[in-house]
Structures are given as structure tokens and as C-alpha cells.
Design an enzyme around this catalytic site. Sequence first.
Site, short mmCIF file in Angstrom:
data_model
loop_
_atom_site.label_atom_id
_atom_site.label_comp_id
_atom_site.label_asym_id
_atom_site.label_seq_id
_atom_site.Cartn_x
_atom_site.Cartn_y
_atom_site.Cartn_z
N ASP A 31 44.39 -34.15 12.62
CA ASP A 31 44.14 -34.00 11.19
C ASP A 31 44.34 -32.57 10.67
O ASP A 31 44.06 -32.30 9.50
CB ASP A 31 42.72 -34.48 10.85
CG ASP A 31 41.66 -33.79 11.68
OD1 ASP A 31 41.99 -33.22 12.75
OD2 ASP A 31 40.50 -33.81 11.26
N GLU A 51 35.51 -25.03 22.50
CA GLU A 51 36.50 -23.95 22.64
C GLU A 51 35.94 -22.86 23.55
O GLU A 51 36.63 -22.37 24.47
CB GLU A 51 36.83 -23.31 21.28
CG GLU A 51 37.43 -24.26 20.25
CD GLU A 51 36.40 -24.96 19.37
OE1 GLU A 51 35.19 -24.95 19.75
OE2 GLU A 51 36.79 -25.51 18.32
N1 UDP Z 1 38.37 -37.56 17.89
C1 UDP Z 1 38.28 -38.46 18.94
N2 UDP Z 1 37.19 -39.31 19.01
C2 UDP Z 1 36.19 -39.30 18.08
C3 UDP Z 1 36.29 -38.38 17.01
C4 UDP Z 1 37.39 -37.51 16.96
O1 UDP Z 1 39.17 -38.51 19.79
O2 UDP Z 1 35.24 -40.10 18.19
C5 UDP Z 1 39.53 -36.64 17.81
C6 UDP Z 1 40.15 -36.52 16.41
O3 UDP Z 1 41.23 -37.43 16.26
C7 UDP Z 1 40.60 -35.06 16.36
C8 UDP Z 1 39.63 -34.35 17.29
O4 UDP Z 1 39.06 -35.36 18.14
O5 UDP Z 1 41.92 -34.90 16.86
C9 UDP Z 1 38.50 -33.63 16.53
O6 UDP Z 1 37.78 -34.58 15.75
P1 UDP Z 1 37.47 -34.37 14.19
O7 UDP Z 1 38.74 -34.05 13.50
O8 UDP Z 1 36.70 -35.56 13.73
O9 UDP Z 1 36.51 -33.11 14.27
P2 UDP Z 1 36.34 -31.94 13.21
O10 UDP Z 1 37.70 -31.43 12.86
O11 UDP Z 1 35.67 -32.57 12.01
O12 UDP Z 1 35.51 -30.95 13.91
MN MN Z 2 39.42 -32.41 12.44
#
Ligand code: UDP
Ligand code: MN
Length: 242
Positions: free
Chosen positions: A107, A190
Site C-alpha cells: 500500500d 524494522e
Molecule cells: N499485512 C499482512 N497481514 C495482515 C495485515 C497486513 O500481510 O494481517 C501486510 C500488508 O499487506 C502490508 C504490510 O503487511 O504490505 C503492512 O501492513 P499495513 O499496511 O496494514 O500496516 P501499516 O502500514 O498500517 O503499518
Molecule cells: Mn501500510
Amino acid sequence: LPPPLYIITPTYRRPEQLAELTRLGYTLKHVVNLLWLVIEDANKTNPLVGHTLDRIGVPYEYMVAPMPEKYKQTKKAKPRGVSNRNRGLEYLRQHATEGVLYFADDDNTYDISIFEQMRYISKVAMWPVGLVTKTGVSSPIIQEGKLVGYYDGWIGGRKYPVDMAGFAVSVKFLKERPNAQMPFKPGYEEDGFLRSLAPLADAEIELLADDCRDILTWHTQTKKNAPGQPLNRTRYKNTNLE
Ligand code: UDP
Ligand code: MN
């Protein structure tokens, strides 16, 4: 050919999934010698994801790596994308010998010039990440060309308070550290991963994006939507909606 890039993208099923993968995939299509490791948090692959990746036409491997049940159940913050990324690291240990790895969430938003910069690093590189929060940016702080600290909305006692979109690692450097992996620790993914790459001196961290003056990656977020409603299959018999 220039050194290969391995882009590890965690993904999971939700209404916006195919849209996110399409947008990211067409960004990656501008980059040569790249292998896209798309790893879904699921027990089995989804043919719709496979078809989407085929249509985009970027070289890819599509794998699954479900989040362990104990984390799925919790009401607290979940370690999102961690099993996916660790699966990607395992793939690289088996199949890659050179080049660079980068964790590209499905995203986020990427300027393709960062890929050409990260391709030639020898250890670990960092650069700023644009944020959609009021903090605005997460970045290494550079003084007289040297890394002296980090700017982020939340430091949380981290040694490396950086965003997932703000660093890349050489495959050789990773493979010299067989225990390096990402911890199932929300907020510290990270930091834990970068710490697991020790020994790594601050002076060895390469600074990209014009010594961290440019923003070439953004931690964007897509609005959460309710799942679609099931179709009334009596009403839409023998149509494209079936
Ligand atoms: N993701 C995943 N399983 C989950 C939630 C997220 O594999 O249950 C993946 C999501 O597609 C993204 C990454 O992990 O590539 C980080 O998740 P998210 O974007 O929801 O986190 P944020 O950016 O809000 O910290
Ligand atoms: Mn994200």
C-alpha cells in the site's frame, strides 16, 4: 545487467488488495532486473492474485506465509506482514547470491529512482520516508555528511527508529548473517530486523536520496472499507456478476 533487486511485498486479502498490487506492480514494471516476491498472509494462494500478477507482467514469485494463530487471535496490535517478510528472507537465502533486498508494502508509494540508487549498495542503506501523519517524515538525521540520529514521530527506545519503506540491504550482507530475521514484535519490526544484521556500524550505513534530502518513498495508507456484500444470485443469473 545491473545487480538484481529483490522486492519483498507482504499482502493479505481485503477489498483493496488487487488494486494495491496493480498500482505497485505497474510501478515496479519500470525497473529492470527485478524479482517481485509477493507473499500473502494466507494458508493458500488465491488465483485472483495470481491472475493479477500475470497480467502486470513483472517477474514474480507468489508464496504464502500465514501469520501464526496466536498473533491473529490477539486484540492488541498484530505483527503485520512479519511471517511474509521472513518467508521472503528464507527465499533469498535459498535462491539469491547477489543484489539487494527491499521490503515494499503493497500500500505504499515509490519513486522508481530509489530502486536505481539501492541497487548498488554494499551493506545497508537508508533514506527518508514521507508519512501521511502530522509528523510528515521519518528520516535519518545527517550532519556534515554523517548519520547522527533519527527523526520520527515515535522513537520508542529503538536503536533504528526507521520506517519499513526507508532501508535496503545487500543480499550478500544478509547471507553472511544466517540468524537475521524480523521479530513478531509490533512497532519494533524494522528495529529488530536491523539489529539482527549486527555487526553494522553507523558509519557503514549508506545514505541515499541526496544524503537524505529527497523523499522518494511514502508510507501511504488506504482507507479501510467494509467487505463487499454477497450478490443476490437469483437476480443476476447468467450475467457477468455471477
Ligand atoms: N499485512 C499482512 N497481514 C495482515 C495485515 C497486513 O500481510 O494481517 C501486510 C500488508 O499487506 C502490508 C504490510 O503487511 O504490505 C503492512 O501492513 P499495513 O499496511 O496494514 O500496516 P501499516 O502500514 O498500517 O503499518
Ligand atoms: Mn501500510
